[in-house]
Design a protein around this motif. Structure first.
Motif, PDB file in Angstrom:
ATOM      1  N   THR A 768       0.902  -1.243  -0.136  1.00 18.01           N
ATOM      2  CA  THR A 768      -0.210  -0.026   0.035  1.00 18.01           C
ATOM      3  C   THR A 768       0.905   1.447  -0.017  1.00 18.01           C
ATOM      4  N   ASP A 769       2.290   1.196   0.584  1.00 14.51           N
ATOM      5  CA  ASP A 769       2.747   2.276   0.589  1.00 14.51           C
ATOM      6  C   ASP A 769       3.422   2.786  -1.005  1.00 14.51           C
ATOM      7  N   ALA A 770       2.914   4.020  -1.359  1.00 12.54           N
ATOM      8  CA  ALA A 770       2.977   4.437  -2.825  1.00 12.54           C
ATOM      9  C   ALA A 770       4.651   4.747  -2.809  1.00 12.54           C
ATOM     10  N   SER A 771       5.430   5.106  -1.844  1.00 12.18           N
ATOM     11  CA  SER A 771       6.548   5.482  -1.606  1.00 12.18           C
ATOM     12  C   SER A 771       7.752   4.343  -1.767  1.00 12.18           C
ATOM     13  N   VAL A 772       7.129   3.198  -1.344  1.00 10.85           N
ATOM     14  CA  VAL A 772       8.038   1.997  -1.269  1.00 10.85           C
ATOM     15  C   VAL A 772       7.849   1.608  -2.903  1.00 10.85           C
ATOM     16  N   ARG A 773       6.628   1.642  -3.608  1.00 10.33           N
ATOM     17  CA  ARG A 773       6.759   0.921  -4.883  1.00 10.33           C
ATOM     18  C   ARG A 773       7.363   1.997  -5.690  1.00 10.33           C
ATOM     19  N   ALA A 774       7.319   3.187  -5.543  1.00  9.36           N
ATOM     20  CA  ALA A 774       8.038   4.204  -6.214  1.00  9.36           C
ATOM     21  C   ALA A 774       9.578   3.827  -6.261  1.00  9.36           C
ATOM     22  N   TYR A 775      10.078   3.756  -4.904  1.00  4.35           N
ATOM     23  CA  TYR A 775      11.565   3.150  -4.889  1.00  4.35           C
ATOM     24  C   TYR A 775      11.945   2.092  -5.631  1.00  4.35           C
ATOM     25  N   VAL A 776      11.102   0.979  -5.550  1.00  2.00           N
ATOM     26  CA  VAL A 776      11.212  -0.328  -6.139  1.00  2.00           C
ATOM     27  C   VAL A 776      11.119   0.140  -7.991  1.00  2.00           C
ATOM     28  N   ARG A 779      14.581   1.891  -8.586  1.00  2.00           N
ATOM     29  CA  ARG A 779      15.797   1.001  -8.410  1.00  2.00           C
ATOM     30  C   ARG A 779      15.561  -0.156  -9.911  1.00  2.00           C
ATOM     31  N   LEU A 780      14.394  -0.834  -9.873  1.00  2.00           N
ATOM     32  CA  LEU A 780      14.240  -1.783 -11.071  1.00  2.00           C
ATOM     33  C   LEU A 780      14.685  -1.180 -12.334  1.00  2.00           C
ATOM     34  N   VAL A 781      14.258   0.091 -12.625  1.00  2.00           N
ATOM     35  CA  VAL A 781      14.585   0.670 -14.003  1.00  2.00           C
ATOM     36  C   VAL A 781      15.820   0.967 -14.212  1.00  2.00           C
ATOM     37  N   ALA A 782      16.395   1.685 -12.964  1.00  2.00           N
ATOM     38  CA  ALA A 782      17.831   2.129 -12.988  1.00  2.00           C
ATOM     39  C   ALA A 782      19.017   0.872 -12.980  1.00  2.00           C
ATOM     40  N   ARG A 783      18.647  -0.493 -12.402  1.00  2.00           N
ATOM     41  CA  ARG A 783      19.434  -1.421 -12.429  1.00  2.00           C
ATOM     42  C   ARG A 783      19.540  -2.078 -13.724  1.00  2.00           C
ATOM     43  N   LEU A 784      18.123  -2.479 -14.360  1.00  2.00           N
ATOM     44  CA  LEU A 784      17.768  -3.170 -15.317  1.00  2.00           C
ATOM     45  C   LEU A 784      17.875  -2.587 -16.754  1.00  2.00           C
ATOM     46  N   SER A 785      17.360  -1.314 -16.649  1.00  2.00           N
ATOM     47  CA  SER A 785      16.887  -0.669 -18.267  1.00  2.00           C
ATOM     48  C   SER A 785      18.185  -0.663 -19.102  1.00  2.00           C
ATOM     49  N   TRP A 786      19.236  -0.267 -18.717  1.00  2.00           N
ATOM     50  CA  TRP A 786      20.508  -0.073 -19.460  1.00  2.00           C
ATOM     51  C   TRP A 786      21.095  -1.444 -19.789  1.00  2.00           C
ATOM     52  N   VAL A 828      12.170   0.352 -23.495  1.00  2.00           N
ATOM     53  CA  VAL A 828      12.447  -0.747 -22.772  1.00  2.00           C
ATOM     54  C   VAL A 828      12.103  -0.179 -21.432  1.00  2.00           C
ATOM     55  N   ARG A 829      12.286   0.933 -21.107  1.00  2.00           N
ATOM     56  CA  ARG A 829      12.150   1.586 -19.815  1.00  2.00           C
ATOM     57  C   ARG A 829      10.515   1.517 -19.737  1.00  2.00           C
ATOM     58  N   ALA A 830       9.951   1.893 -20.603  1.00  2.00           N
ATOM     59  CA  ALA A 830       8.390   1.934 -20.475  1.00  2.00           C
ATOM     60  C   ALA A 830       7.777   0.427 -20.134  1.00  2.00           C
ATOM     61  N   VAL A 831       8.598  -0.436 -20.735  1.00  2.00           N
ATOM     62  CA  VAL A 831       7.946  -2.144 -20.365  1.00  2.00           C
ATOM     63  C   VAL A 831       8.304  -2.352 -19.008  1.00  2.00           C
ATOM     64  N   LEU A 832       9.507  -2.082 -18.625  1.00  2.00           N
ATOM     65  CA  LEU A 832       9.940  -2.254 -17.103  1.00  2.00           C
ATOM     66  C   LEU A 832       9.007  -1.547 -16.148  1.00  2.00           C
ATOM     67  N   MET A 833       8.888  -0.324 -16.525  1.00  2.00           N
ATOM     68  CA  MET A 833       7.957   0.526 -15.337  1.00  2.00           C
ATOM     69  C   MET A 833       6.404  -0.142 -15.599  1.00  2.00           C
ATOM     70  N   GLY A 834       5.903  -0.706 -16.609  1.00  2.00           N
ATOM     71  CA  GLY A 834       4.686  -1.224 -16.487  1.00  2.00           C
ATOM     72  C   GLY A 834       4.778  -2.552 -15.708  1.00  2.00           C
ATOM     73  N   HIS A 839       2.649  -5.563 -11.049  1.00  2.00           N
ATOM     74  CA  HIS A 839       3.149  -6.790 -10.163  1.00  2.00           C
ATOM     75  C   HIS A 839       2.776  -6.384  -8.677  1.00  2.00           C
ATOM     76  N   ASP A 840       2.109  -7.258  -8.223  1.00  2.00           N
ATOM     77  CA  ASP A 840       1.608  -7.173  -6.642  1.00  2.00           C
ATOM     78  C   ASP A 840       2.692  -7.023  -5.850  1.00  2.00           C
ATOM     79  N   ALA A 841       3.787  -7.883  -6.017  1.00  2.00           N
ATOM     80  CA  ALA A 841       5.129  -7.811  -5.142  1.00  2.00           C
ATOM     81  C   ALA A 841       6.166  -7.469  -5.964  1.00  2.00           C
ATOM     82  N   PRO A 842       6.433  -6.177  -6.401  1.00  2.00           N
ATOM     83  CA  PRO A 842       7.586  -5.928  -7.429  1.00  2.00           C
ATOM     84  C   PRO A 842       8.823  -6.065  -6.616  1.00  2.00           C
ATOM     85  N   ASP A 843       8.911  -6.125  -5.353  1.00  2.00           N
ATOM     86  CA  ASP A 843      10.240  -6.519  -4.674  1.00  2.00           C
ATOM     87  C   ASP A 843      10.911  -7.915  -4.936  1.00  2.00           C
ATOM     88  N   GLU A 844       9.719  -8.734  -5.288  1.00  2.00           N
ATOM     89  CA  GLU A 844      10.177 -10.111  -5.592  1.00  2.00           C
ATOM     90  C   GLU A 844      10.741 -10.362  -6.752  1.00  2.00           C
TER      91      GLU A 844
END
Length: 901
Positions: A768-776, A779-786, A828-834, A839-844
């Motif tokens: 439920t915490d929007a800031s947690v989802r935004a952080y995930v 980080r996911l886009v920063a680490r994987l997109s390039w 590619v970034r747009a796909v990762l952000m989508g 995803h219910d548990a993006p941290d996984e």
């Protein structure tokens, strides 16, 4: 191609048919098809469908039977229903598209496009892509046709795909890309006896190459101007295609015949056409009439075909109009095209509209006829297709009308259309950013309104200034100043006598004539450099002729010699003074040859004749005449001997000196050959200067056009590479996804480290915490997109250019070459952000494979590449600028007509 029912039997089975007692009907239908009895098979298939309307097997049987019986309407009906049952079957969509083409069904193209999207049925998808390419080639869209070909995967064997090569050659010819056409033709090799389409391609390529070698535009060049051996080779190949009934072969052969004046060639083709029973067809009747010079008969033959609604006759008339430069044929097509507005016109009589290129060409003819040459050239700039060579002929005709060649007695020249010429030169100079030449063109416009300029030239101490004073009847030019006249002295008319001395880096000096000598001595003593001296006097002759007094060519100061040479650019005519006692030294002969090569008219005078006895003077003049002839140097009239010193005395009142000077003959020569001929001499000089500017502009335009052509070639190659990369990614995305997902493991480990703090949070807060989802997400886009974008880019380049990749090796050059474009990386970034968003548990996500996401990213990357490849690149205007500049240069370089000899 295998029967549909065989494939669908394996897929669907026969449970329903067996259950309803229809197995006998199915077996009977298949047996009838095997025996070549399609109508009987059709009845059995219809019986099955009457009981089981949605049976895929029944629909397949009906389609196979209708196709064997050539019942294309039923083929379309059956396959339309079958495609709804098995929309993933590429072979069904392919057959539906082909049948639809045969009956003109609107959905045919869509069906073929559906067939191309079935990656598991590559054979059917390949055939559909070839069919789509053919459709676009027929529609005159080679760019789109090429894109379909780019989607066909390379064969797994080393044997190249000849079907693809054939169409690539056709696309390249449509583009005018001779290099691409040659490369594709090398794959085709020599066509076999039954490969008519390949033979037609090679015929067109041979004509295009010969046109380019002869300096003509490849499109629309006249076969009459090409080497007979090339035309013969093209005709051999064209006739082979004609016998095999290849579309376009009849038009090509007819055009070659129409342009031919070889009786044997015409007779040979006539025998082939007669054997085919086509001799009376309008296209061929017109072709043979053109070949025999019966142009009106040719038009009448084609008009009969047009009246009967024969669109082939319209195409032939169009091709022959271009081939023979027949404007009347274009007018006939336009008139026939307007027949649709005539209620009395027979049905089908209207011809298709003229292509835009030929509409522009026809408009240009009308404008040129109305004296609007510049407007006509503007219209011709846009003609790049089949009328390109005709347009170039018109450009040259317009330019030649502006600059008519010399002809008539003494090489008389009609005045050029200087307003049009100077506007065209200025336009070209502006487009090429040649401000230096623009200034020179503006100077020509001023020069047209100025009096004639006569330069008095010769070596040091030849008496040039004294001659000038004698010519004007006043002592206006300084004599005895220093060892020689140090600068160019320009003598012109003004209502009051004065002189203006232009000093380099200083103020001009305006002085009376009497003070000029002293002023020049003072400036020389002070070390000031005089750039030019303008001497003005109210002498009537100066209203018609301005005089340039030059330094001596053998002066000790090189600046003086350079200044004397600059006089050639300023002058319309040169008067060369020889020192009679030592006339025609080698140094004089060299400079006279230089003047002659520049095209400046020269009159030779031998000064100081008073120092020679009459027989010695005649010997000197004979020597001068012989030397001039040996050096191919022309004098306006034969050289004359005189004394400038005595002439000046005589002009100032000493009648005895005037009588002994020989001035009367010089005066008569000056009046008749220079003053009275001032318009012709000025015209000749203006042409010389404008021609030099036109040549320089043409050279600059050609260089700019060559740069633009190379840039265009590189852009096309890059677009082709992007299309090939996109097609490769789409074809291989599943296999690539697994490999790329594995290559992302290091990046996912770094991502897992970034997300480790999230694991300690309560599950509720994670969701439920929007800031947690935004952080995930961040980080996911920063680490994987390039890394993901780079891996896809590397795979794309490897698939499209394996040889180039091998040559680059595994160094940093490969990394740089594989860098993704900003657009592709954004996709590619747009796909990762989508992915994070849904995803219910993006941290996984860091701990599990993401092959599906990678596959979606590959698709998005391919879409970005396709979009980049299709980005419109406006065609540069340099090609039209080059053609116009070349036409004007050719007009100035046109040889003198024989009448002027």
């Amino acid at each position: 191609m295998a029967r549909l029912v065989e494939a669908l039997n394996r897929f669907f089975g026969r449970v329903e048919i067996l259950a309803l007692g229809l197995e006998n009907e199915r077996s009977a239908a298949e047996a009838a098809l095997a025996k070549g009895m399609p109508l009987e098979a059709r009845e059995h298939a219809r019986t099955i469908l009457s009981v089981l309307p949605d049976s895929a097997v029944g629909l397949a049987l009906w389609a196979d039977a209708a196709e064997d019986a050539w019942l294309d309407q039923e083929v379309v009906a059956s396959l339309t229903d079958l495609a709804k049952r098995v929309p993933w079957r590429a072979d069904v969509w392919l057959r539906l598209g082909r049948a639809g083409q045969r009956i003109g069904w609107d959905g045919a193209r869509d069906a073929l496009e559906r067939a191309t999207s079935a990656p598991e049925e590559r054979d059917a998808a390949r055939l559909a892509l070839l069919d789509l390419s053919d459709l676009d080639l027929a529609a005159g869209d080679p760019a789109r046709a090429q894109r379909w070909l780019d989607r066909i995967p390379a064969p797994l064997t080393t044997v190249p795909d000849r079907d693809v090569a054939l169409r690539r050659a056709e696309c390249a010819l449509a583009y005018g890309d001779l290099d691409g056409a040659r490369a594709a033709a090398e794959i085709l090799g020599e066509p076999t006896a039954i490969e008519g389409r390949a033979a037609l391609v090679l015929a067109r390529l041979a004509l295009a190459e010969a046109s380019a070698a002869a300096g003509f535009p490849a499109a629309g060049s006249s076969a009459a101007a090409l080497p007979p051996a090339v035309v013969g080779r093209a005709l051999d190949l064209g006739l082979r295609a004609l016998v095999l009934d290849v579309p376009g072969a009849a038009e090509l052969c007819a055009a070659l015949v129409a342009a031919s004046r070889d009786v044997l060639v015409v007779d040979r083709v006539r025998r082939v056409v007669r054997a085919a029973g086509a001799l009376d067809e309008p296209t061929w009747a017109a072709a043979f009439a053109f070949a025999e010079g019966r142009r009106d008969d040719a038009r009448q033959a084609l008009a009969r075909g047009l009246s009967a609604g024969d669109r082939a006759a319209a195409a032939a008339l169009l091709r022959m109009a271009v081939e023979t430069r027949d404007l009347g044929a274009l007018d006939a097509l336009v008139a026939r095209g307007n027949a649709k507005d005539d209620d009395k016109a027979p049905r089908g009589a209207a011809a298709p509209p003229l292509p835009p290129d030929l509409v522009r060409l026809r408009d240009a003819v009308a404008m040129a006829s109305a004296g609007q040459g510049s407007g006509a050239l503007d219209a011709l700039d846009a003609v790049t297709g089949e009328g390109a060579a005709w347009a170039d002929d018109m450009r040259r005709a317009i330019a030649q009308a502006w600059v008519p060649p010399a002809g008539g007695p003494a090489g008389a020249r009609a005045a050029a259309a200087w307003g049009d010429v100077l506007r065209e030169l200025a336009r070209t100079a502006k487009l090429l950013d040649r401000l230096d030449l623009l200034a020179a063109i503006e100077a020509l416009a001023v020069e047209r309104e100025r009096p004639l300029r006569a330069a008095v030239v010769g070596e040091f101490n030849a008496g040039k200034s004294t001659f000038l004073n004698a010519l004007l009847g006043e002592d206006v030019a300084p004599t005895g100043v220093l060892p020689t006249t140090a600068t160019l002295h320009w003598v012109a008319w003004a209502p009051d006598p004065f002189a203006r001395v232009v000093v380099r880096g200083g103020q001009d000096r305006v002085v009376p004539h009497a003070a000029l000598k002293d002023t020049l001595r003072a400036l020389a003593a002070a070390g000031d450099k005089v750039a030019r001296v303008f001497i003005y006097a109210p002498i009537e002759r100066l209203k018609r002729v301005e005089i340039l007094d030059t330094p001596g060519f053998n002066a000790p100061d090189p600046d003086h010699i350079a200044e004397a040479r600059r006089a050639f650019d300023e002058a319309h005519v040169a008067i060369w003074l020889l020192d009679a006692p030592q006339a025609m030294k080698e140094s004089e002969r060299r400079v006279l040859s230089e003047i002659s090569a520049l095209g400046v008219p020269v009159q030779i005078l031998a000064n100081k004749a008073d120092r020679l006895k009459p027989d010695a003077l005649e010997t000197v003049l004979a020597h001068v005449r012989d030397s001039l002839a040996a050096s191919s140097i022309a004098s306006l009239t034969p050289p004359i001997g005189f004394s400038a010193r005595l002439s000046l005395k005589g002009r100032l009142g000493d009648e005895a000196a005037l009588a002994a000077s020989g001035w009367a003959e010089v005066e008569a020569l000056f009046a008749e050959q220079i003053v009275d001929a001032s318009d012709a001499l000025r015209e000749r000089a203006l042409r010389r200067k404008a021609g030099r500017i036109a040549a320089e502009l043409a050279q600059a335009a050609s260089a700019r056009a060559a740069e633009d052509r190379e840039a265009g070639r590189r852009a096309r190659a890059e677009a082709d590479r992007l299309r090939a990369s996109a097609a490769y990614l789409r074809r291989e995305r599943r296999a690539l996804a697994a490999a790329i997902d594995k290559a992302l493991e290091p990046a996912r480990r770094e991502l897992a480290s970034d997300l480790r703090p999230i694991a300690a949070l309560p599950e509720e807060r994670k969701r439920t915490d929007a800031s947690v989802r935004a952080y995930v997400q961040e980080r996911l886009v920063a680490r994987l997109s390039w890394p993901l974008s780079a891996e896809i880019a590397r795979a794309a380049r490897a698939g499209a250019e394996p040889a180039a990749r091998g040559a680059r090796g595994a160094s940093g050059a490969d990394e740089a070459g594989a860098a993704p474009s900003p657009r592709a990386a954004a996709h590619v970034r747009a796909v990762l952000m989508g992915m994070v968003a849904v995803h219910d548990a993006p941290d996984e996500l860091a701990a599990r494979p993401i092959e599906g996401v990678v596959e979606a990213a590959i698709d998005a990357f391919a879409m970005a590449l396709s979009a980049e490849a299709e980005a419109p690149v406006p065609p540069p205007a340099s090609a039209a600028v080059e053609l116009r500049a070349q036409a004007l240069r050719a007009a100035f370089e046109a040889p003198v007509t024989p009448a002027s000899a």
